[in-house]
Design a protein around this motif. Sequence first.
Motif, PDB file in Angstrom:
ATOM      1  N   SER A   1      -6.951   3.532   5.253  1.00  0.00           N
ATOM      2  CA  SER A   1      -6.262   4.175   6.377  1.00  0.00           C
ATOM      3  C   SER A   1      -6.446   5.674   6.233  1.00  0.00           C
ATOM      4  O   SER A   1      -7.066   6.144   5.271  1.00  0.00           O
ATOM      5  CB  SER A   1      -4.772   3.810   6.386  1.00  0.00           C
ATOM      6  OG  SER A   1      -4.090   4.456   5.324  1.00  0.00           O
TER       7      SER A   1
ATOM      8  N   LEU B   1      -0.365  -6.320   1.328  1.00  0.00           N
ATOM      9  CA  LEU B   1      -1.643  -7.029   1.228  1.00  0.00           C
ATOM     10  C   LEU B   1      -1.456  -8.296   0.405  1.00  0.00           C
ATOM     11  O   LEU B   1      -0.901  -8.259  -0.706  1.00  0.00           O
ATOM     12  CB  LEU B   1      -2.702  -6.142   0.550  1.00  0.00           C
ATOM     13  CG  LEU B   1      -2.873  -4.713   1.092  1.00  0.00           C
ATOM     14  CD1 LEU B   1      -4.013  -4.018   0.344  1.00  0.00           C
ATOM     15  CD2 LEU B   1      -3.107  -4.712   2.582  1.00  0.00           C
TER      16      LEU B   1
ATOM     17  N   ALA C   1     -10.706  -3.136   6.634  1.00  0.00           N
ATOM     18  CA  ALA C   1     -10.251  -4.010   5.547  1.00  0.00           C
ATOM     19  C   ALA C   1     -11.300  -5.103   5.341  1.00  0.00           C
ATOM     20  O   ALA C   1     -11.896  -5.595   6.292  1.00  0.00           O
ATOM     21  CB  ALA C   1      -8.899  -4.633   5.888  1.00  0.00           C
TER      22      ALA C   1
ATOM     23  N   ILE D   1      -2.733  -9.099   6.083  1.00  0.00           N
ATOM     24  CA  ILE D   1      -1.903  -7.894   6.037  1.00  0.00           C
ATOM     25  C   ILE D   1      -0.618  -8.169   6.799  1.00  0.00           C
ATOM     26  O   ILE D   1      -0.644  -8.668   7.930  1.00  0.00           O
ATOM     27  CB  ILE D   1      -2.629  -6.690   6.667  1.00  0.00           C
ATOM     28  CG1 ILE D   1      -3.904  -6.364   5.901  1.00  0.00           C
ATOM     29  CG2 ILE D   1      -1.716  -5.461   6.685  1.00  0.00           C
ATOM     30  CD1 ILE D   1      -4.695  -5.216   6.508  1.00  0.00           C
TER      31      ILE D   1
ATOM     32  N   ASP E   1      -6.326   4.502   0.472  1.00  0.00           N
ATOM     33  CA  ASP E   1      -7.253   3.408   0.232  1.00  0.00           C
ATOM     34  C   ASP E   1      -6.638   2.529  -0.845  1.00  0.00           C
ATOM     35  O   ASP E   1      -6.213   3.027  -1.896  1.00  0.00           O
ATOM     36  CB  ASP E   1      -8.614   3.913  -0.245  1.00  0.00           C
ATOM     37  CG  ASP E   1      -9.365   4.671   0.841  1.00  0.00           C
ATOM     38  OD1 ASP E   1      -9.046   4.472   2.018  1.00  0.00           O
ATOM     39  OD2 ASP E   1     -10.266   5.453   0.487  1.00  0.00           O
TER      40      ASP E   1
ATOM     41  N   THR F   1       0.839  -1.207   0.000  1.00  0.00           N
ATOM     42  CA  THR F   1       0.000   0.000   0.000  1.00  0.00           C
ATOM     43  C   THR F   1       0.870   1.252   0.000  1.00  0.00           C
ATOM     44  O   THR F   1       2.078   1.202   0.239  1.00  0.00           O
ATOM     45  CB  THR F   1      -0.924   0.021   1.228  1.00  0.00           C
ATOM     46  OG1 THR F   1      -0.122   0.224   2.401  1.00  0.00           O
ATOM     47  CG2 THR F   1      -1.688  -1.283   1.352  1.00  0.00           C
TER      48      THR F   1
ATOM     49  N   VAL G   1      -4.399   0.730   9.850  1.00  0.00           N
ATOM     50  CA  VAL G   1      -5.486   0.368   8.944  1.00  0.00           C
ATOM     51  C   VAL G   1      -6.812   0.526   9.683  1.00  0.00           C
ATOM     52  O   VAL G   1      -7.035  -0.093  10.724  1.00  0.00           O
ATOM     53  CB  VAL G   1      -5.317  -1.086   8.440  1.00  0.00           C
ATOM     54  CG1 VAL G   1      -6.522  -1.496   7.608  1.00  0.00           C
ATOM     55  CG2 VAL G   1      -4.028  -1.218   7.637  1.00  0.00           C
TER      56      VAL G   1
ATOM     57  N   THR H   1      -8.433  -2.129   1.654  1.00  0.00           N
ATOM     58  CA  THR H   1      -8.090  -1.557   2.962  1.00  0.00           C
ATOM     59  C   THR H   1      -8.204  -0.045   2.901  1.00  0.00           C
ATOM     60  O   THR H   1      -8.121   0.565   1.833  1.00  0.00           O
ATOM     61  CB  THR H   1      -6.656  -1.933   3.376  1.00  0.00           C
ATOM     62  OG1 THR H   1      -5.720  -1.377   2.429  1.00  0.00           O
ATOM     63  CG2 THR H   1      -6.474  -3.442   3.445  1.00  0.00           C
TER      64      THR H   1
END
Length: 215
Positions: free
Chosen positions: A199, A51, A96, A85, A203, A45, A93, A197
């Motif tokens: 945060s 991921l 998810a 993850i 995204d 990410t 995060v 996911t």
Amino acid sequence: MSVAVRVLRGLSIGSIVAVGAVVLAAGTGSAEPNPVPDAFETTTTGDGWVLNIRKTGEIVNQVPNLAASQFSREGFVSYRAEADITGNGDAPVNGASLETGYQVGCGIDVSSGLAVGLGLSVGPSIGISATGPKADLGAQVQPNVSTTLKPGTITDVPFKTKELANGKAGVSVKNVHLKIDGCMGPVSIRSYVTFSTTSDSFDDTVAAYGPVMWL
């Protein structure tokens, strides 16, 4: 697809129905369950998390449709999907989820219905069931039949969404019923697994797919 549709428009409806019947006769016999290659995918990410998704043990079992309809396909599918993850991201995060399902392609969509006799409109609608066996009553093809052909459709059919817990999520599917109504000609399916996911910073979504299979 547009070429095939233009060719069919030049045929009489009787010829079109005959073509559909020939295709069906070749594709609706009993078949051995088809094992499907596993699929894996990984991505990092924007804020540093890794991921990972996996689809394993997929089997597609094509069967003759229960309604014995020229416009229906039926099968049973099984697979296992997992996501997790790893790594050390810069931001936590916040959410998810893992989503699994199938993409379904119909060569010639006849869900607009068939016009029979004196304008009586009857016809099957496209419907996909992932909840259990079910038979739908469709139109019977009569000598005096007309229909408007249009380009085929591709439909996403989500089976299950699972929220992540303790850094991982999984979905197991066993002998789930999949049916497609209102389609003349071949029907293709392709499994998919997506992992999304979010945060405060990014995204992210990663996806994996199975090969194209036929019902």
